[in-house]
Design an enzyme around this catalytic site. Sequence first.
Site, PDB file in Angstrom:
ATOM      1  N   VAL A  10       0.846  -1.193   0.000  1.00  9.83           N
ATOM      2  CA  VAL A  10       0.000   0.000   0.000  1.00  9.83           C
ATOM      3  C   VAL A  10       0.879   1.240   0.000  1.00  9.83           C
ATOM      4  O   VAL A  10       1.682   1.433   0.923  1.00  9.83           O
ATOM      5  CB  VAL A  10      -0.929   0.034   1.233  1.00  9.83           C
ATOM      6  N   ASP A  54       9.045   7.089  -1.570  1.00 14.31           N
ATOM      7  CA  ASP A  54       8.640   8.419  -2.014  1.00 14.31           C
ATOM      8  C   ASP A  54       8.222   8.276  -3.468  1.00 14.31           C
ATOM      9  O   ASP A  54       9.064   8.069  -4.345  1.00 14.31           O
ATOM     10  CB  ASP A  54       9.799   9.412  -1.871  1.00 14.31           C
ATOM     11  N   ASN A  77      -2.410   4.293  -3.376  1.00 18.39           N
ATOM     12  CA  ASN A  77      -3.205   5.171  -2.529  1.00 18.39           C
ATOM     13  C   ASN A  77      -2.565   6.538  -2.298  1.00 18.39           C
ATOM     14  O   ASN A  77      -3.270   7.516  -2.046  1.00 18.39           O
ATOM     15  CB  ASN A  77      -3.444   4.490  -1.182  1.00 18.39           C
ATOM     16  N   TYR A 143      -6.287  19.200  -8.193  1.00 20.95           N
ATOM     17  CA  TYR A 143      -6.513  17.850  -7.675  1.00 20.95           C
ATOM     18  C   TYR A 143      -7.441  17.069  -8.606  1.00 20.95           C
ATOM     19  O   TYR A 143      -7.172  15.910  -8.945  1.00 20.95           O
ATOM     20  CB  TYR A 143      -7.111  17.944  -6.270  1.00 20.95           C
ATOM     21  N   LYS A 147      -6.671  13.533 -10.741  1.00 18.05           N
ATOM     22  CA  LYS A 147      -7.445  12.300 -10.590  1.00 18.05           C
ATOM     23  C   LYS A 147      -8.103  11.898 -11.907  1.00 18.05           C
ATOM     24  O   LYS A 147      -8.261  10.700 -12.181  1.00 18.05           O
ATOM     25  CB  LYS A 147      -8.488  12.480  -9.492  1.00 18.05           C
ATOM     26  N   THR A 178     -10.457  11.562   6.689  1.00 15.65           N
ATOM     27  CA  THR A 178      -9.043  11.361   6.996  1.00 15.65           C
ATOM     28  C   THR A 178      -8.402  12.707   7.328  1.00 15.65           C
ATOM     29  O   THR A 178      -9.047  13.752   7.251  1.00 15.65           O
ATOM     30  CB  THR A 178      -8.298  10.745   5.794  1.00 15.65           C
TER      31      THR A 178
END
Length: 233
Positions: A10, A54, A77, A143, A147, A178
Amino acid sequence: MKVQKSVVFVTGGNRGLGLAFAREALHRGAAKIYVGMRNTNGFDVPGLVPVSLDVTDLESVRAAAAACSDTTLLVNNAGIGRLGLPLDSTMEALSREVFETNYYGLVRTTQAFAPVLAKNNGGAIINVLSDVTWRPVPILSAYSASKAAAWSFTNTLRPLLKEQRTQVLALHVGVVDTDLTKDFNVPKSNPATVVRRTLDALEANMEEALADEGTQVLKQGLSRERASYLDPA
């Protein structure tokens, strides 16, 4: 693909949605779970193996793939969010920063781990995307674009990796509760719920997971004569 007995990697796995993926994989009986993060100092979660990673550094990505060569499930992720309107003077620089992690980082990890998965009988990749691919939110312009690019990459990747028996699943989801979204006063999805639905979709051999009701409505609206993205409200 079944999570039980798989070896999971992950990215951005030290907190938030990434950590939720790692914990749920552990709960489902994964044989080993690597969690990639920039700084492994102080990370000590039983059953999870911290790995220095990284995603903006190609050599770091390649080193992680070489060290974790038994991986059978990659969860892309890692991501960052930055606020900025489309006509802001900082938009170009902001977009470069966000794309470096959210798009190019995903490309780097996918390219590094795809041969690993092929060697390990195919496995699977989960790419964490966003409902803002389909819903215009001006303050999230950079952003959203990152995506959308990641979604397009995922769709072109899927038929190619099918040849090596690698399942590619796109996770589409709205705002998840989160650290990344702690300042957003909007309805949020529980990370554990999102992850359970995503891994259920993976185990059902699906190619997309729509992890919340709002995202499901948005997807349905894409086929209307006046598509949902033309009516942001």
